[in-house]
Each structure stands twice: as C-alpha cells, then as structure tokens.
Design an enzyme around this catalytic site. Structure first.
Site, short mmCIF file in Angstrom:
data_model
loop_
_atom_site.label_atom_id
_atom_site.label_comp_id
_atom_site.label_asym_id
_atom_site.label_seq_id
_atom_site.Cartn_x
_atom_site.Cartn_y
_atom_site.Cartn_z
CB SER A 7 -0.89 0.02 1.24
OG SER A 7 -1.46 1.31 1.37
CG HIS A 30 -3.74 -1.73 -1.70
ND1 HIS A 30 -4.82 -2.53 -2.07
CD2 HIS A 30 -4.17 -1.01 -0.64
CE1 HIS A 30 -5.84 -2.29 -1.26
NE2 HIS A 30 -5.47 -1.36 -0.39
CG ASP A 32 -5.16 2.07 0.95
OD1 ASP A 32 -6.07 1.24 0.79
OD2 ASP A 32 -4.04 1.77 1.41
CG MET A 34 -8.83 6.57 2.61
SD MET A 34 -8.14 6.50 4.25
CE MET A 34 -7.09 5.04 4.10
CG HIS A 63 -9.21 -0.34 -0.59
ND1 HIS A 63 -8.59 -0.56 0.62
CD2 HIS A 63 -10.54 -0.41 -0.34
CE1 HIS A 63 -9.51 -0.77 1.56
NE2 HIS A 63 -10.70 -0.66 1.01
CG MET A 65 -11.44 2.53 2.01
SD MET A 65 -9.91 2.53 2.96
CE MET A 65 -8.74 2.74 1.62
CG MET A 136 -11.51 -3.51 4.99
SD MET A 136 -10.06 -3.03 4.06
CE MET A 136 -9.09 -2.16 5.29
CG ASP A 174 -6.04 -3.27 3.01
OD1 ASP A 174 -4.99 -2.98 3.59
OD2 ASP A 174 -6.71 -2.45 2.34
C1 DX5 Z 1 -6.49 1.04 5.56
C2 DX5 Z 1 -5.95 0.78 4.18
C3 DX5 Z 1 -4.81 -0.17 4.15
C4 DX5 Z 1 -3.60 0.31 4.88
C5 DX5 Z 1 -2.70 -0.84 5.16
O1 DX5 Z 1 -7.65 1.78 5.48
O2 DX5 Z 1 -6.98 0.24 3.35
O3 DX5 Z 1 -4.48 -0.52 2.81
O4 DX5 Z 1 -2.90 1.28 4.20
O5 DX5 Z 1 -1.64 -0.38 5.94
P1 DX5 Z 1 -0.90 -1.32 6.99
O6 DX5 Z 1 -0.38 -2.49 6.23
O7 DX5 Z 1 0.14 -0.44 7.57
O8 DX5 Z 1 -1.96 -1.75 8.00
ZN ZN Z 2 -6.43 -0.66 1.35
#
Ligand code: DX5
Ligand code: ZN
Length: 214
Positions: A7, A30, A32, A34, A63, A65, A136, A174
């Site tokens: 990520s 990956h 993320d 948000m 991903h 969110m 998750m 994840d």
């Molecule tokens: C959380 C994200 C993850 C996160 C993972 O909301 O979707 O992808 O970045 O990070 P680590 O591996 O540090 O938990």
């Molecule tokens: Zn993620």
C-alpha cells in the site's frame, strides 16, 4: 503463489515514483482512496492515480473507501486503475452492482470489500460478478493499525464461497499484515496480501516482499 500488494499509503508522497520503484518485486500497487466521509481520513484521488500510472508496469489495485463509489469508478478506470474495489457498505446493493458493471465496461477488474463488522454473507450478492474480494483486517481509514486476527473465520468462510461459486476470484486481506500475521492470512485462504507499513518500514523491501509470500 501468494501475491503481495504494497500500500502506497505508507510511501513518501513527495517521492511517490521513487517509492513505487522500490516495490517492483511486488504483484500489485495498492492505492488507498479515502474521501473523509466513508472513512475519517482523506488521501489520494484521481489525478494521483493518473500521475503514477506511467511510473510502473504493475497493476494498480485501487481500493475505494469512498461514499457511493458508482459516481467515480469510471474516472478511476480512465486514470489507469486495473482493479477497482468498492465497499459493500458504501451504497445500496443496486448501486454497487452498477459500479461493478461500469468497471467491467471499461475493461477493468472489479471487486468488493467488507469492513470488519460486515459479515461474510454480504459478498454473496456480488460473488459471480467480481474478480477480487477484499476482507479488511483493520477498520479502514489509516495505515499502521493492529491486525484483527478475529477476521480469519470470515476469510475462511469467503474462501469457501469462492471455491464453490467463483474459483478464479482472488481473496485479498488488508490491514496490519506483516511478518507476524501473514501466515495466518494464508492459512485462512487469502491469496493476495496488502501490506503498507510492513513493506515500507522494512530495511530491505524486496526481502520483505519475498518473506510475505510465505
Ligand atoms: C487502511 C488501508 C490499508 C492500509 C494498510 O484503510 O486500506 O491498505 O494502508 O496499511 P498497513 O499495512 O500499515 O496496515
Ligand atoms: Zn487498502
């Protein structure tokens, strides 16, 4: 073969190209996304996906969110996403189906994601329409959180659904995945592991990626 999806949430955003080059031994990048509404944090958006697209040959695993992802999935596909995943909690079932349809219409892979409190059965309405299911193992919103081992029965249950109903579908986990937790994920049936802090926090990133493959 287990796939690793680092990520970039744990990368240095001022040096994203450099930090994406550091994970060239991985399988997916990956990303993320948000929106500050679906989760209490704001990160990367469409222009960043567009900018990182030419920096790597790895598939971009985006991903989302975000609330009501159907509004934006086509733009993420056009920006260069290869896999786009939507949370089942982020809209009505009808609109999630529509989001998956729009992703496929762009020629990309589509997936659904479940938060920790969402039961395994929530993926069933979509299981025939997805190339990937993401479970998750932390509450979405932030990197660096502790792994929720109590999600493993859900991973195993979804592995059972996939084997029975859509064996080509990948099962990704994840959140909090690292040297101490990757094994239990693989044993539960995951075949793609997302890892942010465990990859970017490692002194030797290629070695850490190899380690997490088991
Ligand atoms: C959380 C994200 C993850 C996160 C993972 O909301 O979707 O992808 O970045 O990070 P680590 O591996 O540090 O938990
Ligand atoms: Zn993620």
């Amino acid at each position: 073969m287990i796939k690793i999806a680092p990520s970039i949430l744990s990368a240095d955003f001022a040096n994203l190209q450099r930090d994406i080059e550091k994970i060239s031994a991985a399988d997916y990048v990956h990303v993320d996304v948000m929106d500050g509404i679906f989760v209490p944090n704001i990160t990367i958006g469409i222009p960043v996906v567009q900018s990182i697209r030419p920096t790597t040959d790895l598939p971009l695993d985006v991903h989302l969110m975000i609330d009501r992802p159907v509004r934006y999935v086509e733009q993420f596909c056009d920006a260069g996403a290869d896999i786009v995943t939507c949370h089942v909690e982020a809209d009505s079932e009808e609109n999630i189906h529509e989001a998956l349809r729009l992703i496929h219409a762009k020629g990309k892979k589509a997936g659904v994601v479940v938060k920790p409190k969402t039961p395994a059965e929530a993926v069933l309405p979509f299981i025939h329409e997805v190339e990937l299911i993401l479970v998750m193992t932390v509450e979405p919103g932030f990197g660096g959180q502790s792994f929720m081992a109590d999600m493993m029965p859900k991973v195993s249950a979804i592995r059972g659904y996939i084997n029975e109903m859509n064996p080509a579908c990948e099962l990704e986990v994840d959140g909090g995945v690292g040297p101490k937790t990757y094994r239990t994920c693989i044993e539960a049936g995951a075949d793609v592991l997302v890892a942010g802090s465990a990859v970017y926090g490692a002194a030797d990133i290629p070695a850490r990626i190899a380690e997490l493959r088991g």
